[in-house]
Scaffold this active site. Structure first.
Site, PDB file in Angstrom:
ATOM      1  N   SER A 154       7.075  -5.404  -4.202  1.00 42.71           N
ATOM      2  CA  SER A 154       8.321  -4.730  -3.837  1.00 42.71           C
ATOM      3  C   SER A 154       9.515  -5.509  -4.381  1.00 42.71           C
ATOM      4  O   SER A 154       9.624  -5.718  -5.589  1.00 42.71           O
ATOM      5  CB  SER A 154       8.389  -4.536  -2.328  1.00 42.71           C
TER       6      SER A 154
ATOM      7  N   ASP B 165       2.366   5.092  -1.193  1.00 42.95           N
ATOM      8  CA  ASP B 165       3.510   4.251  -0.843  1.00 42.95           C
ATOM      9  C   ASP B 165       4.586   5.102  -0.176  1.00 42.95           C
ATOM     10  O   ASP B 165       5.112   6.045  -0.783  1.00 42.95           O
ATOM     11  CB  ASP B 165       4.073   3.588  -2.109  1.00 42.95           C
TER      12      ASP B 165
ATOM     13  N   HIS C 177       2.702   1.040   1.104  1.00 47.30           N
ATOM     14  CA  HIS C 177       3.581   0.007   0.568  1.00 47.30           C
ATOM     15  C   HIS C 177       3.086  -1.399   0.868  1.00 47.30           C
ATOM     16  O   HIS C 177       3.104  -2.273  -0.002  1.00 47.30           O
ATOM     17  CB  HIS C 177       4.993   0.193   1.122  1.00 47.30           C
TER      18      HIS C 177
END
Length: 317
Positions: free
Chosen positions: A159, A243, A275
């Protein structure tokens, strides 16, 4: 009727202006979340809780901010890769220890976990320029160590950490051997419209049609899409197709951009990956693909370079 519409327009504009002012003032709190709701800033556990031998590392970034990190080795004389791990935007490095524990076992590597400024035990307040300096300080520390193979330093970012890692890899083509990105966004500019759909009319990056008038207000744009094509090292893209935070299309766009200039890019998707849990839902396939990537572009590449140098020495003699 006209006065009613004028009043309504005034209210709408006032609300929009107030919302914009709040966004400008508190945008860092949206991008960087060192403390999860209901938890403290301190580490809930240390690596020793998981029986991982580790060192507390204290560093200083180029601007003098004091940083904290953990260096973990499961094998004292481990000569395998050292993975410099950059976390997501929320929580601290202690929340990633279970992932790191399994990574150490599966990949037979070392791990360096950095607390960005403002996170965990590190001082300062998070910002894009500051965190880029933090990442550089971590890499520079690794190059001062004599107990690791500095030709096998791999950057792994998830991320926000992928944006951090991409910038570090681009800035250090001779120090970072490879880059691994997991569920990373194209830019915060594009993510603004994902988090608050109304913002897509004013703020946007590569996914937008035409320039957006308020982009200049974003202090941490983290435009990975503009950086990724400048990364010279091999890149592995790990994408969770479920995600719920970063649309999987962002990872596909990053891969396509990187692949325009490099044949050393690999893309692996995981149908059930969300995610934060792609590494869990991916199971053995997740770790196997990382190991294959390391074997091909880091471990084998090092052996080939060693053979080339050895061969040239024989020739010189």
């Amino acid at each position: 009727m006209g006065s009613y519409l004028a009043a309504l327009l005034y209210v709408v504009c006032a609300v929009a202006a107030a919302a914009l002012a709040l966004l400008v003032a508190f945008q860092e709190r949206l991008v960087y979340v060192p403390v999860l709701p209901g938890l403290s800033k301190s580490y809930p556990i240390t690596p020793s809780r998981l029986r991982l031998p580790y060192e507390d590392i204290w560093l200083h970034a180029a601007d003098g901010v004091r940083l904290h990190a953990w260096f973990i080795k499961i094998i004292p004389d481990c000569s395998g890769p050292t993975i410099l791990f950059f976390q997501e935007n929320a929580g601290n490095i202690a929340h990633r220890l279970e992932f790191i524990r399994i990574m150490l076992q599966r990949l037979k590597c070392n791990a360096f976990m950095l607390s960005y400024r403002g996170y965990g035990a590190s001082d300062g307040e998070p910002s894009q320029n500051g965190i880029i300096m933090d990442a550089q300080a971590a890499l520079d520390h690794l190059f001062l160590r004599n107990d690791i193979d500095t030709s096998k330093i791999v950057v792994f970012g998830r991320s926000l950490g992928g944006a951090v890692g991409s910038a570090l890899a681009k800035n250090n083509p001779d120090k970072v051997s490879a880059l691994i990105l997991e569920n990373t966004f194209t830019s915060i500019l594009d993510m603004a419209g994902v988090m608050l759909p109304i913002l897509k009319w004013f703020i946007g990056g590569c996914l937008s049609k035409g320039p957006k008038v308020l982009n200049f207000l974003v202090r941490s744009p983290w435009s990975t899409i503009d950086i990724i094509s400048q990364v010279k090292q091999p890149i592995l893209f790990l994408s969770g197709l479920q995600d719920e935070m970063v649309p999987p299309s962002h990872m596909q766009m990053l891969y396509a951009k990187a692949a325009e200039n490099s044949s050393q890019c690999l893309f692996v998707d995981f149908p059930g990956g969300m995610h934060m849990d792609t590494w869990l839902s991916g199971g053995d396939r997740y770790w196997r693909n990382i190991q294959l990537f390391l074997d091909r572009f880091v471990l084998r590449a090092t052996e080939i370079e060693g053979e080339r140098i050895s061969g040239s020495k024989v020739h010189d003699d």
